[in-house]
Design a protein around this motif. Structure first.
Motif, mmCIF file in Angstrom:
data_model
loop_
_atom_site.group_PDB
_atom_site.id
_atom_site.type_symbol
_atom_site.label_atom_id
_atom_site.label_comp_id
_atom_site.label_asym_id
_atom_site.label_seq_id
_atom_site.Cartn_x
_atom_site.Cartn_y
_atom_site.Cartn_z
ATOM 1 N N GLY A 192 52.290 104.048 48.091
ATOM 2 C CA GLY A 192 52.904 103.453 46.910
ATOM 3 C C GLY A 192 53.317 102.003 47.169
ATOM 4 O O GLY A 192 53.120 101.131 46.328
ATOM 5 N N TRP A 193 53.847 101.761 48.371
ATOM 6 C CA TRP A 193 54.263 100.402 48.756
ATOM 7 C C TRP A 193 53.067 99.454 48.674
ATOM 8 O O TRP A 193 53.131 98.380 48.083
ATOM 9 N N LEU A 194 51.941 99.906 49.277
ATOM 10 C CA LEU A 194 50.740 99.060 49.303
ATOM 11 C C LEU A 194 50.214 98.819 47.891
ATOM 12 O O LEU A 194 49.812 97.704 47.545
ATOM 13 N N ILE A 195 50.231 99.873 47.076
ATOM 14 C CA ILE A 195 49.730 99.722 45.695
ATOM 15 C C ILE A 195 50.610 98.734 44.929
ATOM 16 O O ILE A 195 50.104 97.864 44.223
ATOM 17 N N THR A 196 51.938 98.839 45.122
ATOM 18 C CA THR A 196 52.840 97.918 44.415
ATOM 19 C C THR A 196 52.598 96.474 44.842
ATOM 20 O O THR A 196 52.457 95.583 44.004
#
Lengths: 120, 410
Positions: free
Chosen positions: B58-62
Motif C-alpha cells: 500500500g505504501w508503494l502504491i500510494t
C-alpha cells in the motif's frame, strides 16, 4: 553480440576534401550516431587524432623502444572506432555500410570477445 | 546498493504487483513504470532506516500514485488539454488488492512487437524491479544504452497501443512461449558468465529462476513452465563445478560432482518427474529431463547415455534444430561410438545455421580425438578456437589443441 566497427581513412585524401564534402561526412556521422543511440544499439566510440601523433612502443629483451608513427605503415590508417550491440552480424555490416568513410575507404567489422562461455 | 537483502527481496516481489495496480488505475504504462521505479528507490532509502511500513504494498502504491498523478498533471498542463480530472479519474475501481498482475505484465514486456533486447531489458526492470544501472551492469553495456532500450520499448508499447490485459485465449500459448524464451535468455546470459570481474552477471540466473518460479506458481499446470524451471535449477546446480577459480571452463565429464547443488537437483528432478507424468511433453521438459539424467549420475562414467539419446531423439522430432542434432551426436558417440556420431555431423555441414559455428568444429574435434585421429582433431580444435567469440571457450579449445600437439611431439 557486440561488434567493433573500425573506421579506416586516408588522411592525405581527407585533406583534399572540400569544406562541403567534409561537412557532409560530419552530418552523416551525426545522423547515424543519433539513430544508433535511439535504437539502443550504440555502446560507445571515439575518433582518433591524426596518425602523425602516433607513438609505437616495442619492448625487446625488456627494453622499451618508442618510435614515432603507426605500427602498420599504410596509406589508410585507423581514424576511429565505434562499438555497437546488435541482433545479427548482418545488422553490424549494414551499420558499417551507412558510415560515410565506407564510401571513400573502408570499415572493418569485428565481433568482440565475450567473457562468458558455454559448458562443453 | 547496500539495502538489506530482506528489504530488497520484498521490493522486487512487490514491484510488478504495484506496477500492475497503477497501470490498472491510470493506464499510461510508461509514466507508471517510471513512478514505480521512483517509489522503489524511495523505499530502499527510507525502509532500512525507518523500518518497514505496516502495509508495504500500500505504501508503494500510494507513493507511486502520487508521482504518477504529478507527472500526468504536469504533462497535461503542458499540453493545455481538457480538464485534468477526466484523465486522472481511476479507471478500474474494482481492482482487488490481492490481484496479481505479474503475468499480465510479463506478457506486456515480452510482446512480440518489441525487439528481443528490449523484451529482456523491460522484463528485468518492470517485472524484476531492477534498475537500469543494474541491468546495464549485468549485460555489460553503458547505463545510457540500457536506459534507451527501456524507454524505446515503452514508447513502442504506447505507440502500438498494446493493452494491459491477458492475451486472448487463442494467442496465449504462443505468447507464453515468448515469455519463457525471454526468461531462458536471461538465465543463459547469467549462466554463461564465468567468475572474475563479471560475477555480477551470475545474478541474472537467480533472477531468471525467481521470475520463472513466479510464473510456475501462477500457472502450475503448464508443463513447459515447469520444464523451464526444472531446466534452470538442474543446470544452475552444476555452476559451482563448471569453472575454475581462474575462470576457465571445466567440461561436464571432468566436473567435481560433489560440489553440485544437491538441493537444486532434488527440486528440479521432482518438478520434471511430476510434469512428465501429468502434462503434454515439450522441448523445455525434454531438456530438463536430459539435465536430470546428467545430474543424477554419481560419476561421468555412470551417465545413462541410452536414456539421454532416447530423450534427444524425442527432442529432435518435437523441435528439430541443428543445435539439437549436434548435441544428439554427442549422445550417439557415447552409445554407438565416435564414427557413427561423425557420420551424423557430416549431415550438418550443409546447414547454414551451423556450418560456421564453433560448436560444430569443437564437437567434431572431440569425436575425432576419441576416434584416434589426432591430426584432424588438432586442426578441428584450432578451427573451433578461431571461430568462437567467447574468451573462456577459446582458452578451453586452445588448451585441448595444445594437449594434442604436445602428445604428438613426444
Amino acid at each position: 553480440m557486440k561488434y567493433i566497427l573500425l573506421i579506416y581513412q586516408n588522411p592525405a585524401t581527407w585533406e583534399t576534401f572540400s569544406e562541403e564534402e567534409r561537412n557532409r561526412v560530419m552530418v552523416d556521422v551525426d545522423e547515424i550516431m543519433q539513430e544508433l543511440t535511439q535504437s539502443g544499439e550504440w555502446v560507445g566510440g571515439e575518433g582518433l587524432a591524426d596518425p602523425s601523433n602516433t607513438k609505437t612502443v616495442r619492448v625487446r629483451d625488456g627494453v622499451p623502444a618508442v618510435t614515432d608513427g603507426p605500427f602498420v605503415e599504410s596509406k589508410e590508417q585507423l581514424a576511429g572506432y565505434c562499438i555497437v550491440e546488435c541482433e545479427t552480424p548482418e545488422r553490424a555490416t549494414e551499420i558499417a555500410a551507412r558510415w560515410p568513410d565506407a564510401r571513400y575507404w573502408a570499415m572493418e567489422v569485428r565481433p568482440i570477445m565475450e567473457p562468458g562461455g558455454e559448458e562443453m | 546498493m547496500s539495502t538489506a537483502p530482506a528489504v530488497e527481496d520484498l521490493l522486487r516481489e512487490l514491484a510488478p504487483q504495484v506496477l500492475g495496480a497503477l497501470v490498472r488505475r491510470y493506464g499510461h504504462f510508461d509514466a507508471c513504470e517510471d513512478a514505480v521505479q521512483e517509489a522503489l528507490l524511495a523505499a530502499t532509502v527510507q525502509w532500512p532506516d525507518q523500518g518497514l511500513p505496516q502495509n508495504p504494498r500500500g505504501w508503494l502504491i500510494t507513493v507511486a500514485s502520487r508521482r504518477v498523478t504529478d507527472q500526468l498533471r504536469s504533462d497535461q498542463a503542458r499540453r493545455r488539454r481538457e480538464d485534468v480530472t477526466a484523465a486522472l479519474a481511476p479507471r478500474d475501481e474494482s481492482e482487488a488488492s490481492d490481484r496479481d498482475d505479474t503475468l499480465t505484465l510479463l506478457f506486456l514486456c515480452c510482446h512480440p512487437a518489441l525487439s528481443p533486447a528490449s523484451q529482456l531489458a523491460l522484463t528485468l526492470r518492470a517485472v524484476g524491479g531492477l534498475t537500469s544501472a543494474q541491468i546495464a551492469n549485468a549485460f555489460l553495456v553503458p547505463e545510457a544504452t540500457m536506459a534507451q532500450r527501456i524507454s524505446r520499448a515503452k514508447q513502442r508499447i504506447k505507440a502500438t497501443g498494446i493493452p494491459f490485459e491477458m492475451p486472448p485465449e487463442p494467442e496465449r500459448a504462443d505468447r507464453l512461449r515468448v515469455v519463457l524464451h525471454v526468461l531462458y535468455l536471461v538465465f543463459n546470459e547469467g549462466y554463461t558468465a564465468t567468475s572474475g570481474p563479471h560475477l555480477h552477471r551470475t545474478e541474472l540466473t537467480g533472477e531468471a529462476i525467481r521470475l520463472t518460479r513466479v510464473v510456475h506458481q501462477l500457472l502450475p499446470e503448464d508443463g513447459e513452465v515447469t520444464g523451464l524451471l526444472a531446466l534452470m535449477l538442474l543446470t544452475d546446480a552444476r555452476r559451482p563445478a563448471r569453472t575454475r577459480t581462474d575462470g576457465s571452463l571445466v567440461p561436464l565429464e571432468e566436473q567435481d560432482r560433489s560440489s553440485w547443488d544437491r538441493e537444486a537437483i532434488r527440486e528440479g528432478v521432482a518438478l520434471i518427474t511430476s510434469s512428465l507424468e501429468h502434462a503434454p511433453i515439450g522441448p523445455y521438459q525434454l531438456q530438463a529431463a536430459i539435465a536430470a539424467v546428467h545430474d543424477e549420475a554419481t560419476t561421468a562414467a555412470d551417465t545413462d547415455w541410452r536414456e539421454i539419446l532416447g530423450l534427444y531423439d524425442l527432442l529432435e522430432r518435437l523441435a528439430p534444430n541443428p543445435m539439437v542434432t549436434l548435441n544428439r551426436a554427442v549422445a550417439v558417440a557415447m552409445v554407438r561410438g565416435p564414427n557413427a556420431a561423425l557420420e551424423l555431423l557430416d549431415t550438418l555441414d550443409s546447414d547454414d545455421r551451423l556450418a560456421d559455428h564453433y560448436r560444430l568444429a569443437a564437437v567434431r574435434a572431440h569425436l575425432l580425438e576419441k576416434a584416434g585421429d589426432r591430426d584432424a582433431a588438432l586442426s578441428g580444435y584450432q578451427e573451433a578456437a578461431r571461430r568462437t567469440t567467447s574468451i573462456p571457450e577459446r582458452r578451453y579449445l586452445e588448451s585441448r589443441a595444445a594437449r594434442l600437439r604436445d602428445s604428438q611431439e613426444r
